[in-house]
Design an enzyme around this catalytic site. Structure first.
Site, PDB file in Angstrom:
ATOM      1  N   HIS A 160     -10.956  -3.045   2.495  1.00 44.50           N
ATOM      2  CA  HIS A 160     -11.013  -2.965   4.091  1.00 44.50           C
ATOM      3  C   HIS A 160     -11.767  -1.757   4.604  1.00 44.50           C
ATOM      4  O   HIS A 160     -11.834  -1.454   5.488  1.00 44.50           O
ATOM      5  CB  HIS A 160      -9.542  -2.640   4.286  1.00 44.50           C
ATOM      6  N   ASP A 161     -12.308  -1.134   3.491  1.00 44.25           N
ATOM      7  CA  ASP A 161     -13.037   0.296   3.684  1.00 44.25           C
ATOM      8  C   ASP A 161     -14.442  -0.074   3.533  1.00 44.25           C
ATOM      9  O   ASP A 161     -15.348   1.104   3.657  1.00 44.25           O
ATOM     10  CB  ASP A 161     -12.552   1.329   2.685  1.00 44.25           C
ATOM     11  N   ASP A 165       0.747  -1.122   0.117  1.00 42.25           N
ATOM     12  CA  ASP A 165      -0.090   0.062   0.101  1.00 42.25           C
ATOM     13  C   ASP A 165       0.951   1.129  -0.050  1.00 42.25           C
ATOM     14  O   ASP A 165       2.002   1.114   0.778  1.00 42.25           O
ATOM     15  CB  ASP A 165      -0.816   0.111   1.288  1.00 42.25           C
ATOM     16  N   ASP A 190      -2.913   4.770  -2.230  1.00 43.51           N
ATOM     17  CA  ASP A 190      -4.099   5.395  -1.434  1.00 43.51           C
ATOM     18  C   ASP A 190      -4.311   6.951  -1.834  1.00 43.51           C
ATOM     19  O   ASP A 190      -3.697   7.776  -2.052  1.00 43.51           O
ATOM     20  CB  ASP A 190      -3.755   5.424   0.077  1.00 43.51           C
ATOM     21  N   GLU A 194      -6.563   4.382  -5.685  1.00 44.01           N
ATOM     22  CA  GLU A 194      -7.741   4.650  -5.066  1.00 44.01           C
ATOM     23  C   GLU A 194      -8.419   6.109  -5.684  1.00 44.01           C
ATOM     24  O   GLU A 194      -7.662   6.905  -4.957  1.00 44.01           O
ATOM     25  CB  GLU A 194      -7.716   4.258  -3.646  1.00 44.01           C
TER      26      GLU A 194
HETATM   27  O1  TEU Z   1      -9.457   5.739   1.940  1.00 52.11           O
HETATM   28  C1  TEU Z   1      -9.591   7.179   1.322  1.00 52.11           C
HETATM   29  C2  TEU Z   1     -11.065   7.408   0.829  1.00 52.11           C
HETATM   30  O2  TEU Z   1     -11.404   7.575  -0.344  1.00 52.11           O
HETATM   31  C3  TEU Z   1     -12.245   7.343   1.853  1.00 52.11           C
HETATM   32  O3  TEU Z   1     -13.354   7.610   1.365  1.00 52.11           O
HETATM   33  C4  TEU Z   1     -12.266   5.930   2.711  1.00 52.11           C
HETATM   34  O4  TEU Z   1     -12.945   5.233   1.663  1.00 52.11           O
HETATM   35  C5  TEU Z   1     -12.501   6.123   3.835  1.00 52.11           C
HETATM   36  O5  TEU Z   1     -13.456   4.864   4.096  1.00 52.11           O
HETATM   37  C6  TEU Z   1     -13.628   7.406   4.541  1.00 52.11           C
HETATM   38  O6  TEU Z   1     -14.551   6.696   5.293  1.00 52.11           O
HETATM   39  C7  TEU Z   1      -8.192   5.369   2.165  1.00 52.11           C
HETATM   40  C8  TEU Z   1      -7.889   4.108   2.912  1.00 52.11           C
HETATM   41  O7  TEU Z   1      -8.421   3.066   2.101  1.00 52.11           O
HETATM   42  C9  TEU Z   1      -8.527   4.419   4.200  1.00 52.11           C
HETATM   43  O8  TEU Z   1      -8.686   3.171   4.799  1.00 52.11           O
HETATM   44  C10 TEU Z   1      -7.993   5.470   5.037  1.00 52.11           C
HETATM   45  O9  TEU Z   1      -8.435   5.608   6.097  1.00 52.11           O
HETATM   46  C11 TEU Z   1      -7.845   6.650   4.312  1.00 52.11           C
HETATM   47  O10 TEU Z   1      -7.628   6.580   2.859  1.00 52.11           O
HETATM   48  C12 TEU Z   1      -6.851   7.674   4.827  1.00 52.11           C
HETATM   49  O11 TEU Z   1      -5.709   6.860   4.428  1.00 52.11           O
END
Ligand code: TEU
Length: 591
Positions: A340-341, A99, A206, A263
């Site tokens: 994971h999100d 990542d 990310d 992402e």
């Molecule tokens: O997520 C960034 C993002 O786009 C956010 O919308 C994310 O989906 C998050 O769920 C907001 O609630 C990335 C990572 O995937 C996330 O796990 C991290 O928390 C975030 O960046 C900060 O690094």
């Protein structure tokens, strides 16, 4: 364009280290635990491993707050463990990607400690500092009204140097200042080259579109009058300097033939997305889009839920599958249903599936759904055995994610004497909480920890450990690897068949064109995949997203041709019977 190792045929398995497998029974998953499960990952048919952040971190945001890019989070293991993981993957023919989190660091990173130490420190400009504003009563205010992703102001006051610093996520994740060339150079060296030199094959990047902010930091439009801070994605996503920064990075990746998947949140306009992945001028190999995982999120705060209908999902998938064809040659779609999100896909896309039998059928149908889509495939740990959300009866103490807890505490703090609010909001949070994806993987029905870890023996001075997060109790109902690995009718067995089916017919299922059908049908999702093989081979995929029986008719495209049932999620099906049981899916092929 030359076919590189990852182009389209990538089947990526994502591991969230803290919850994957705990080899030393301290309650945390670890890198030796990942190594011990590589044969399981290989047996699925995956050819690439994506490891979510394993770096040194205070873990305020579970590792997305990095305090040292070149060190491993000690409870996960050592640098030697990580180097062994890379070797063990390559020995099995698995590629491995890490990542890349470089929009921000942890506030415990040495760079930020230097930057916040004084206004004259050489690293002051490596982060984004601004003076306070004041209202007409002399009250101090942040530089603008931006809301962080975690429901607070995007600015935090630093008493020591009397300025605010920017953080699009939590205050422990200060944003790096990408206009500072010295900072960029050090980021490239520490976060990218250091690991590519150790032999990894690429990165998941990310928040890949957030590095270029408007440096005058204008206020965001007020779209949520209930909150003093406003969503500002349109201001800080896809800024004007993004192509410059990503070209600097992609020049590094090209030297290592590295795959990158970005992402890319808050970017509904596919023309903007294509800018990043156009094969004629690629800045990234591919990107994740968010259309299909945003259907249940309302406007404003992302825990504002909304209900959605199947045609909306059809639109989102059609968009994800077809926008890539607006470049010549086509760009690569990154196909996923979980990470994971996100909450677990069975619970999100088939919420009426409640019994073990229903969740099993839904898990197999969604496996068919995802593997029939073109582009690279991304499978999240536990998805292959049909793991689900945990119950909405779990108390707030079971939630560990800063995203969930910030919102829950905000509502509690603003609910006055309405004692029903906390319980109500927790049920809403449960529906889409990231925590659902972070419960430990269920390896067996062995009590009490589902094979994630062995019960620690305690004993003289030894601390008794339990998993860092509660395990979903449905591991006892067959939702575990051990109970499924020898069951030909299991979700796990089906995922293996579906991936094999897809890889055996790349012209249809990896590169084929996607054509939606029957858009208005509220219960059945069907589409065609057409092979560009000059033989007119076409597949008809029909999926019942409801728990009730649905009928269907073969599309005119297949009528009068030799049709074979290629695959069904239920073993006993009759070709001529065009009836689907609850959560049943089928693929027919006409060649
Ligand atoms: O997520 C960034 C993002 O786009 C956010 O919308 C994310 O989906 C998050 O769920 C907001 O609630 C990335 C990572 O995937 C996330 O796990 C991290 O928390 C975030 O960046 C900060 O690094």
């Amino acid at each position: 364009m030359p076919k590189t190792w990852w182009e389209r045929e990538a089947i990526v398995y994502q591991v969230w280290p803290a919850s994957f497998a705990d080899s030393n029974n301290d309650g945390f998953g670890d890198i030796p635990g990942i190594i011990s499960k590589l044969d399981h990952i290989n047996s699925l048919g995956a050819n690439t491993l994506w490891v979510s952040p394993h770096y040194a971190s205070p873990r305020i945001d579970e590792g997305y707050d990095i305090s040292d890019y070149k060190a491993v989070y000690p409870p996960f293991g050592t640098m030697e463990d990580t180097e062994r993981l890379i070797r063990e993957c390559h020995q099995r023919g698995l590629k491995i990607i890490f990542d890349l989190v470089i929009n921000h660091t942890s506030d415990q990173h040495a760079w930020f400690k230097a930057s916040r130490s004084s206004k004259s420190n050489p690293k002051r400009d490596w982060y984004i500092w601004r003076p306070a504003k004041y209202d007409d009563k002399g009250n101090m205010l942040p530089p603008n009204n931006w809301r962080s992703y975690f429901n607070e102001s995007a600015w935090t006051w630093d008493e020591h140097t009397q300025e605010y610093y920017l953080h699009l996520f939590c205050k422990e994740q200060p944003d790096l200042n990408w206009t500072c060339e010295d900072a960029r150079k050090q980021i490239y060296q520490d976060a990218i080259i250091f690991w590519l030199e150790k032999g990894i094959n690429g990165f998941r990047v990310d928040t890949v579109n957030m590095y270029s902010k408007p440096m005058d930091f204008p206020d965001a439009e007020v779209t949520d009058s209930d909150n003093p801070y406003q969503p500002a994605h349109s201001l800080f996503c896809n800024g004007p300097e993004m192509p410059k920064y990503l070209r600097e990075i992609s020049a590094i990746f090209d030297k290592y033939d590295a795959m990158t998947v970005g992402e890319l949140p808050s970017t509904p306009d596919f023309k903007q997305v294509l800018r990043y992945i156009d094969p004629n001028d690629p800045q990234l190999s591919m990107v994740f889009s968010f259309d299909h995982v945003s259907l249940d999120r309302g406007e404003g705060q992302h825990f504002y839920l909304r209900s959605w209908k199947l045609p909306e999902l059809k639109n989102a998938i059609a968009h994800m599958q077809t926008f890539v064809r607006n470049s010549s040659p086509p760009a690569i779609a990154a196909t996923y249903l979980e990470n994971h999100d996100q909450p677990r896909s069975i619970s999100r896309f088939c919420p009426a599936a409640q019994t073990p039998e229903e969740t099993k059928r839904a898990g197999k149908m969604l496996a068919m759904f995802q593997t029939a889509m073109s582009g690279a495939q991304f499978i999240y740990q536990g998805q292959e055995i049909g793991m689900t959300n945990f119950p909405d009866t779990w108390g707030p103490h079971e939630y560990k994610d800063v995203d969930s807890l910030n919102y829950y505490n905000y509502v509690v703090a603003h609910s006055g004497d309405d004692t029903s609010k906390p319980g109500e909001v927790l049920k809403k949070i449960n529906r889409i909480a990231r925590d659902n994806a972070r419960t430990p993987v269920q390896w067996s029905s062995a009590q009490p920890y589902a094979g994630f870890m062995a019960p620690s023996q305690g004993g003289e001075g030894k601390q008794l450990h339990k998993p860092w997060m509660r395990i979903n109790d449905n591991y006892k109902d067959g939702i575990n690897v051990e109970d499924q690995v020898h069951d030909p009718d299991s979700v796990l067995a089906f995922w293996k068949q579906a991936i094999a089916m897809r890889q055996a017919r790349p012209a249809l299922f990896v590169h084929g064109t996607y054509e939606p059908l029957d858009h208005e049908n509220q219960h059945t999702f069907s589409f065609l995949k057409r092979a560009e093989d000059g033989k007119g081979t076409v597949a008809y995929i029909v999926l019942n997203f409801s728990e009730k029986q649905q009928t269907f008719t073969l599309p005119t495209e297949l009528q009068g041709r030799k049709v074979e049932l290629l695959m069904g999620t239920q073993q006993k099906v009759h070709l001529q019977e065009h009836r689907l049981g609850g959560y049943e899916g089928r693929i027919y092929v006409a060649s």
